[in-house]
Design an enzyme around this catalytic site. Structure first.
Site, PDB file in Angstrom:
ATOM      1  N   HIS A  99       0.842  -1.197   0.000  1.00 27.48           N
ATOM      2  CA  HIS A  99       0.000   0.000   0.000  1.00 27.48           C
ATOM      3  C   HIS A  99       0.871   1.239   0.000  1.00 27.48           C
ATOM      4  O   HIS A  99       1.904   1.289   0.646  1.00 27.48           O
ATOM      5  CB  HIS A  99      -0.969   0.018   1.187  1.00 27.48           C
ATOM      6  CG  HIS A  99      -0.342  -0.246   2.515  1.00 27.48           C
ATOM      7  ND1 HIS A  99       0.023  -1.516   2.926  1.00 27.48           N
ATOM      8  CD2 HIS A  99       0.006   0.581   3.523  1.00 27.48           C
ATOM      9  CE1 HIS A  99       0.549  -1.453   4.133  1.00 27.48           C
ATOM     10  NE2 HIS A  99       0.565  -0.192   4.524  1.00 27.48           N
ATOM     11  N   HIS A 101       0.943   5.148   0.985  1.00 27.00           N
ATOM     12  CA  HIS A 101       0.288   6.215   1.745  1.00 27.00           C
ATOM     13  C   HIS A 101       0.424   7.503   0.939  1.00 27.00           C
ATOM     14  O   HIS A 101       1.549   7.902   0.621  1.00 27.00           O
ATOM     15  CB  HIS A 101       0.966   6.430   3.099  1.00 27.00           C
ATOM     16  CG  HIS A 101       0.858   5.280   4.049  1.00 27.00           C
ATOM     17  ND1 HIS A 101      -0.054   5.249   5.087  1.00 27.00           N
ATOM     18  CD2 HIS A 101       1.560   4.130   4.141  1.00 27.00           C
ATOM     19  CE1 HIS A 101       0.098   4.128   5.769  1.00 27.00           C
ATOM     20  NE2 HIS A 101       1.073   3.423   5.215  1.00 27.00           N
TER      21      HIS A 101
HETATM   22  P1  5GP Z   1       1.162   0.468   7.470  1.00 27.55           P
HETATM   23  O1  5GP Z   1       1.423   0.824   8.902  1.00 27.55           O
HETATM   24  O2  5GP Z   1       1.050  -1.015   7.243  1.00 27.55           O
HETATM   25  O3  5GP Z   1       2.095   1.138   6.504  1.00 27.55           O
HETATM   26  O4  5GP Z   1      -0.259   1.115   7.137  1.00 27.55           O
HETATM   27  C1  5GP Z   1      -1.466   0.500   7.383  1.00 27.55           C
HETATM   28  C2  5GP Z   1      -2.488   1.604   7.383  1.00 27.55           C
HETATM   29  O5  5GP Z   1      -3.771   1.006   7.295  1.00 27.55           O
HETATM   30  C3  5GP Z   1      -2.484   2.462   8.646  1.00 27.55           C
HETATM   31  O6  5GP Z   1      -2.243   3.817   8.295  1.00 27.55           O
HETATM   32  C4  5GP Z   1      -3.872   2.234   9.242  1.00 27.55           C
HETATM   33  O7  5GP Z   1      -4.423   3.392   9.829  1.00 27.55           O
HETATM   34  C5  5GP Z   1      -4.675   1.771   8.054  1.00 27.55           C
HETATM   35  N1  5GP Z   1      -5.776   0.881   8.382  1.00 27.55           N
HETATM   36  C6  5GP Z   1      -5.750  -0.174   9.244  1.00 27.55           C
HETATM   37  N2  5GP Z   1      -6.943  -0.785   9.280  1.00 27.55           N
HETATM   38  C7  5GP Z   1      -7.751  -0.092   8.415  1.00 27.55           C
HETATM   39  C8  5GP Z   1      -9.116  -0.260   8.017  1.00 27.55           C
HETATM   40  O8  5GP Z   1      -9.843  -1.148   8.461  1.00 27.55           O
HETATM   41  N3  5GP Z   1      -9.603   0.645   7.121  1.00 27.55           N
HETATM   42  C9  5GP Z   1      -8.832   1.658   6.608  1.00 27.55           C
HETATM   43  N4  5GP Z   1      -9.424   2.481   5.742  1.00 27.55           N
HETATM   44  N5  5GP Z   1      -7.555   1.829   6.966  1.00 27.55           N
HETATM   45  C10 5GP Z   1      -7.010   0.966   7.855  1.00 27.55           C
END
Ligand code: 5GP
Ligand code: ZN
Length: 112
Positions: A99, A101
């Site tokens: 993903h 951001h």
């Molecule tokens: P990472 O920390 O893996 O780079 O980012 C994961 C992102 O997914 C985080 O920014 C978190 O807030 C987001 N996230 C986690 N669970 C959900 C969800 O159920 N729905 C949405 N829209 N975002 C989520």
């Protein structure tokens, strides 16, 4: 993939606010925004991280196209924005589905 949060969001099994979708990518608002605009862009296919992205020709091009479309639609193309990709434990990757951001809507400062 059945137990993948983002696969389930893409499939519509878990609600999200989708702002863009095309053949390659789906973009939806982060549930815990770290900036006024915080959108996650994910490939439709389950790819664990950017280390695996090169095995899928066209995928990063598709995501880049999606970034540009979302940035323009959100009005960020003139003000600027940041795209970051967390990979693995030290970067704090919590969801094992690639993903991007997309963050914007304020001056973002330097990253830690
Ligand atoms: P990472 O920390 O893996 O780079 O980012 C994961 C992102 O997914 C985080 O920014 C978190 O807030 C987001 N996230 C986690 N669970 C959900 C969800 O159920 N729905 C949405 N829209 N975002 C989520
Ligand atoms: Zn997935």
């Amino acid at each position: 993939m059945q137990n993948c949060l983002f696969c389930r969001i893409i499939a519509g099994e878990i609600p999200s606010t989708v702002v863009y979708e095309d053949d390659w990518a789906v973009a939806f608002r982060d549930i815990a925004p770290a900036a006024p605009i915080h959108i996650l862009l994910v490939p439709r296919i389950h790819v664990r991280n950017i280390l695996e992205a090169g095995s899928h020709p066209g995928l990063m091009d598709g995501l880049a196209k999606a970034v540009a479309a979302v940035a323009r639609a959100e009005g960020l193309d003139m003000s600027g924005f940041r795209v970051s990709i967390n990979t693995g434990a030290d970067a704090g990757q919590t969801v094992e589905h690639l993903h991007l951001h997309l963050l914007g809507g304020r001056a973002l400062g330097l990253m830690g």
